[in-house]
Design a protein around this motif. Structure first.
Motif, PDB file in Angstrom:
ATOM      1  N   ASN A 243      27.684  75.716  27.168  1.00 59.71           N
ATOM      2  CA  ASN A 243      26.676  76.844  27.695  1.00 59.71           C
ATOM      3  C   ASN A 243      25.626  77.088  26.741  1.00 59.71           C
ATOM      4  OD1 ASN A 243      27.778  77.407  30.225  1.00 59.71           O
ATOM      5  ND2 ASN A 243      29.259  78.807  29.470  1.00 59.71           N
ATOM      6  N   ASN A 244      25.757  77.037  25.274  1.00 60.43           N
ATOM      7  CA  ASN A 244      24.968  77.071  24.450  1.00 60.43           C
ATOM      8  C   ASN A 244      23.911  75.987  24.470  1.00 60.43           C
ATOM      9  OD1 ASN A 244      24.095  78.250  21.589  1.00 60.43           O
ATOM     10  ND2 ASN A 244      24.511  76.194  21.213  1.00 60.43           N
ATOM     11  N   GLU A 245      24.144  74.794  24.966  1.00 59.70           N
ATOM     12  CA  GLU A 245      23.402  73.548  24.872  1.00 59.70           C
ATOM     13  C   GLU A 245      22.385  73.770  26.207  1.00 59.70           C
ATOM     14  OE1 GLU A 245      22.848  71.442  22.736  1.00 59.70           O
ATOM     15  OE2 GLU A 245      24.272  72.249  21.636  1.00 59.70           O
ATOM     16  N   LEU A 246      23.166  74.095  27.431  1.00 57.35           N
ATOM     17  CA  LEU A 246      22.566  74.469  28.814  1.00 57.35           C
ATOM     18  C   LEU A 246      21.330  75.706  28.335  1.00 57.35           C
ATOM     19  CD1 LEU A 246      25.400  74.456  31.073  1.00 57.35           C
ATOM     20  CD2 LEU A 246      23.624  72.636  30.850  1.00 57.35           C
ATOM     21  N   ASP A 247      21.653  76.541  27.682  1.00 61.83           N
ATOM     22  CA  ASP A 247      20.770  77.666  27.514  1.00 61.83           C
ATOM     23  C   ASP A 247      19.633  77.031  26.544  1.00 61.83           C
ATOM     24  OD1 ASP A 247      20.070  80.193  25.108  1.00 61.83           O
ATOM     25  OD2 ASP A 247      20.021  80.528  27.309  1.00 61.83           O
ATOM     26  N   SER A 248      19.792  76.346  25.607  1.00 66.26           N
ATOM     27  CA  SER A 248      18.796  75.780  24.938  1.00 66.26           C
ATOM     28  C   SER A 248      17.709  74.786  25.918  1.00 66.26           C
ATOM     29  CB  SER A 248      19.267  74.773  23.860  1.00 66.26           C
ATOM     30  OG  SER A 248      19.904  75.832  22.932  1.00 66.26           O
ATOM     31  N   ILE A 249      18.717  74.159  26.520  1.00 69.51           N
ATOM     32  CA  ILE A 249      17.740  73.129  27.509  1.00 69.51           C
ATOM     33  C   ILE A 249      16.653  73.856  28.388  1.00 69.51           C
ATOM     34  CG2 ILE A 249      17.772  71.553  29.437  1.00 69.51           C
ATOM     35  CD1 ILE A 249      20.481  70.427  28.219  1.00 69.51           C
ATOM     36  N   TRP A 250      17.419  75.036  29.030  1.00 71.14           N
ATOM     37  CA  TRP A 250      16.568  75.864  29.922  1.00 71.14           C
ATOM     38  C   TRP A 250      15.415  76.543  29.105  1.00 71.14           C
ATOM     39  CZ3 TRP A 250      15.613  81.428  29.605  1.00 71.14           C
ATOM     40  CH2 TRP A 250      15.021  81.888  30.861  1.00 71.14           C
ATOM     41  N   ARG A 251      15.326  77.140  27.851  1.00 76.08           N
ATOM     42  CA  ARG A 251      14.435  77.547  27.119  1.00 76.08           C
ATOM     43  C   ARG A 251      13.326  76.284  26.614  1.00 76.08           C
ATOM     44  NH1 ARG A 251      15.955  78.805  22.526  1.00 76.08           N
ATOM     45  NH2 ARG A 251      18.065  78.728  22.556  1.00 76.08           N
ATOM     46  N   MET A 252      13.851  75.239  26.213  1.00 75.61           N
ATOM     47  CA  MET A 252      12.998  74.362  25.743  1.00 75.61           C
ATOM     48  C   MET A 252      12.095  73.700  26.844  1.00 75.61           C
ATOM     49  SD  MET A 252      15.426  72.123  23.017  1.00 75.61           S
ATOM     50  CE  MET A 252      16.192  72.770  21.978  1.00 75.61           C
ATOM     51  N   SER A 253      12.578  73.562  27.959  1.00 79.03           N
ATOM     52  CA  SER A 253      11.959  73.001  29.170  1.00 79.03           C
ATOM     53  C   SER A 253      10.874  73.903  29.623  1.00 79.03           C
ATOM     54  CB  SER A 253      12.904  72.612  30.375  1.00 79.03           C
ATOM     55  OG  SER A 253      13.446  73.882  30.772  1.00 79.03           O
TER      56      SER A 253
ATOM     57  N   TYR B 219       8.855  68.338  36.800  1.00 81.43           N
ATOM     58  CA  TYR B 219      10.137  67.433  36.572  1.00 81.43           C
ATOM     59  C   TYR B 219      10.606  68.347  35.200  1.00 81.43           C
ATOM     60  CZ  TYR B 219      13.050  63.557  34.720  1.00 81.43           C
ATOM     61  OH  TYR B 219      14.102  62.750  34.492  1.00 81.43           O
ATOM     62  N   LEU B 220       9.962  69.220  34.487  1.00 77.07           N
ATOM     63  CA  LEU B 220      10.695  69.782  33.439  1.00 77.07           C
ATOM     64  C   LEU B 220      11.408  71.260  34.028  1.00 77.07           C
ATOM     65  CD1 LEU B 220       7.874  69.815  30.665  1.00 77.07           C
ATOM     66  CD2 LEU B 220       9.952  68.874  30.697  1.00 77.07           C
ATOM     67  N   GLY B 221      10.386  71.791  35.184  1.00 85.27           N
ATOM     68  CA  GLY B 221      10.875  72.943  36.013  1.00 85.27           C
ATOM     69  C   GLY B 221      12.567  72.499  36.291  1.00 85.27           C
ATOM     70  N   LYS B 222      12.541  71.348  37.299  1.00 82.22           N
ATOM     71  CA  LYS B 222      14.021  70.858  37.562  1.00 82.22           C
ATOM     72  C   LYS B 222      15.020  70.920  36.570  1.00 82.22           C
ATOM     73  CE  LYS B 222      11.808  68.871  41.669  1.00 82.22           C
ATOM     74  NZ  LYS B 222      11.274  67.617  42.440  1.00 82.22           N
ATOM     75  N   ILE B 223      14.550  70.272  35.430  1.00 76.65           N
ATOM     76  CA  ILE B 223      15.407  70.249  34.348  1.00 76.65           C
ATOM     77  C   ILE B 223      16.350  71.533  33.985  1.00 76.65           C
ATOM     78  CG2 ILE B 223      15.962  69.430  31.911  1.00 76.65           C
ATOM     79  CD1 ILE B 223      14.026  67.147  32.331  1.00 76.65           C
ATOM     80  N   GLY B 224      15.065  72.441  33.869  1.00 82.92           N
ATOM     81  CA  GLY B 224      15.492  73.914  33.280  1.00 82.92           C
ATOM     82  C   GLY B 224      16.493  74.352  34.351  1.00 82.92           C
TER      83      GLY B 224
ATOM     84  N   LYS C 143      20.391  76.037  34.062  1.00 82.83           N
ATOM     85  CA  LYS C 143      20.635  77.280  34.321  1.00 82.83           C
ATOM     86  C   LYS C 143      21.573  77.445  35.508  1.00 82.83           C
ATOM     87  CE  LYS C 143      18.240  81.834  35.132  1.00 82.83           C
ATOM     88  NZ  LYS C 143      17.066  82.443  35.240  1.00 82.83           N
ATOM     89  N   GLN C 144      21.630  76.596  36.563  1.00 79.40           N
ATOM     90  CA  GLN C 144      22.391  76.705  37.622  1.00 79.40           C
ATOM     91  C   GLN C 144      23.859  76.258  37.012  1.00 79.40           C
ATOM     92  OE1 GLN C 144      21.337  74.178  40.820  1.00 79.40           O
ATOM     93  NE2 GLN C 144      23.041  75.058  42.277  1.00 79.40           N
ATOM     94  N   ALA C 145      24.087  75.327  36.199  1.00 80.39           N
ATOM     95  CA  ALA C 145      25.124  74.591  35.952  1.00 80.39           C
ATOM     96  C   ALA C 145      25.929  75.940  34.975  1.00 80.39           C
ATOM     97  CB  ALA C 145      24.934  73.387  35.051  1.00 80.39           C
TER      98      ALA C 145
ATOM     99  N   ASP D 179      29.675  74.227  37.150  1.00 77.66           N
ATOM    100  CA  ASP D 179      29.788  73.112  37.721  1.00 77.66           C
ATOM    101  C   ASP D 179      29.614  72.021  36.340  1.00 77.66           C
ATOM    102  OD1 ASP D 179      30.168  70.673  39.085  1.00 77.66           O
ATOM    103  OD2 ASP D 179      28.569  71.330  40.668  1.00 77.66           O
ATOM    104  N   TYR D 180      29.972  71.785  35.623  1.00 73.05           N
ATOM    105  CA  TYR D 180      29.666  71.203  34.206  1.00 73.05           C
ATOM    106  C   TYR D 180      29.690  69.625  34.542  1.00 73.05           C
ATOM    107  CZ  TYR D 180      30.476  75.500  31.939  1.00 73.05           C
ATOM    108  OH  TYR D 180      30.227  76.920  31.930  1.00 73.05           O
ATOM    109  N   GLU D 181      30.630  69.194  35.321  1.00 75.90           N
ATOM    110  CA  GLU D 181      31.003  67.762  35.755  1.00 75.90           C
ATOM    111  C   GLU D 181      29.767  66.958  36.373  1.00 75.90           C
ATOM    112  OE1 GLU D 181      34.115  64.869  38.168  1.00 75.90           O
ATOM    113  OE2 GLU D 181      34.579  66.991  37.974  1.00 75.90           O
TER     114      GLU D 181
END
Length: 427
Positions: A68-78, A101-106, A110-112, A117-119
């Protein structure tokens, strides 16, 4: 008639002076625009590389808290990268595709995090990580071609209106359209960006604008005859500084020097980098000498990485009691491979010396903490800041992802709470 001729001649002379003054002002404005565009492109390139690394890092964990820490970083970085893309001097077609594309990554990150749904996230990000790597390479190639137009200010300034088929970003645009369709077939909304953290004040004596220029020329004598313009940060800025823009032949960039104390806050130089690089030892030696020259003598090399044109070093302050590296007191330095010229410096964190607190430690079972495809190669203790800006004693772990990429990562974990503080890929 003689008086009329005299007045006419005087008028022509005055008109000439006015025209020359306007021409000079226009040239100065062009240089400022070029410097800003150069800075924006360089920042976007670095942020893209960081986002790619963080997406890959999200594939390491099965521990929910760490992931979750990584997912939060990805959302902020994107989100932060989308903000930078909006200011780039490139075609609207490229900007729009990149923003999508960046919006969809973020949004997917956030949704994961919300659904757990990490898998599905890791399955999708295997493809996204590979595509981001390919896109970063194409982006670097296009950016180099873009910089080759630095002698034609009109072309630089008007580049966003030119035909996309004539742009070095043509292949970038094609890639983005493909990735948007294959990686994220479903429509996703754009995410907001998180406000940047304000910097704290320092209390040293103030320096003048002239003193800031003098310090700049002393720090960088190889460009001391550059044409410079100096502006001051706004009155309500949390960290008052002088912003020095310069142009020196094919070199262009900026330096930020604090008003209080005249500390070198940041520096960026853009220029063509030639082939035939120097050795890593020569370049590191130059960086270490530069650290001492600008007054940063209590630091030690903490890490190094490279790309095709430069070495990137991180120097961290050494804690006097246990000789642990204090990562929040770090300086980033970028050094050219061809002649060891300093290309970039970021000392924002270093000038705010941290107070080291006493904390406990709780051992970690690495086999349970990491996924089965990860092997731990090295561990050590450091000090670094968590999300709440609290300085924490941490384990720094070098781990290898045993898959096709066989990449290694540096992971920083709170020694007491086991929160993942930092995670990055080693080149």
């Amino acid at each position: 008639m003689r008086n009329f001729a005299y007045l006419l001649g005087l008028f022509v002379v005055i008109l000439g002076f006015v025209s020359f003054d306007l021409f000079t002002q226009n040239k100065q404005l062009e240089r400022s625009v070029f410097a800003a565009q150069t800075r924006d492109l360089s920042a976007a390139t670095e942020k893209l590389s960081t986002l790619h690394s963080t997406v890959e890092q999200s594939l390491i964990f099965q521990d929910e808290k760490a992931l979750n820490n990584e997912l939060d970083s990805i959302w902020r970085m994107s989100s932060d990268l989308r903000k930078s893309v909006a200011n780039l001097p490139i075609q609207p077609e490229v900007q729009n595709e990149w923003m999508r594309y960046l919006g969809k990554i973020g949004d997917n990150a956030k949704q994961a995090a919300v659904t757990g749904d990490y898998e599905n996230w890791q399955k999708k990000m295997n493809t996204v990580a590979a595509n981001l790597h390919a896109f970063a390479e194409e982006w670097n190639t296009a950016t180099v071609a873009f910089y080759e137009n630095d002698g034609d200010m009109k072309k630089w300034s008007n580049n966003h209106t030119t035909d996309l088929s004539e742009s070095p970003f043509m292949n970038v645009s094609k890639q983005l359209k493909t990735y948007n369709e294959t990686d994220f077939p479903l429509t996703a909304s754009e995410s907001d960006y998180e406000k940047k953290r304000d910097l704290q004040h320092i209390k040293d004596e103030k320096i003048t604008k002239s003193e800031a220029i003098k310090k700049f020329k002393n720090f960088f004598p190889n460009i001391d005859d550059a044409l410079v313009t100096v502006t001051k940060s706004s009155d309500d800025a949390p960290y008052p500084f002088y912003h020095i823009q310069f142009i020196h032949g094919s070199k262009i960039g900026y330096a930020d020097i604090t008003e209080n104390g005249g500390h070198l806050l940041s520096f960026l130089l853009e220029r063509p980098v030639k082939k035939h690089p120097l050795s890593h030892e020569e370049i590191l030696s130059t960086a270490e000498k530069f650290m001492k020259k600008v007054g940063y003598s209590d630091v030690k090399i903490a890490e190094s990485r490279e790309n095709h044109e430069a070495w990137h070093f991180v120097f961290s302050r050494v804690h006097g009691e246990d000789e642990a590296l204090v990562y929040p007191d770090s300086i980033q330095v970028k050094v050219a491979k061809d002649n060891a010229e300093i290309l970039g410096v970021n000392a924002m964190e270093y000038i705010q010396e941290e107070k080291i607190p006493t904390q406990g430690e709780v051992p970690i079972d690495w086999e349970k903490f990491f996924s089965d495809q990860v092997s731990v190669e090295e561990t050590k203790k450091i000090y670094t800041a968590n999300k709440s800006l609290e300085l924490r004693k941490c384990y720094e772990v070098i781990a290898r992802l045993n898959n096709k990429s066989n990449d290694s990562f540096r992971i920083v974990i709170d020694a007491e709470t086991h929160e993942v503080i930092k995670n990055e890929k080693l080149n």
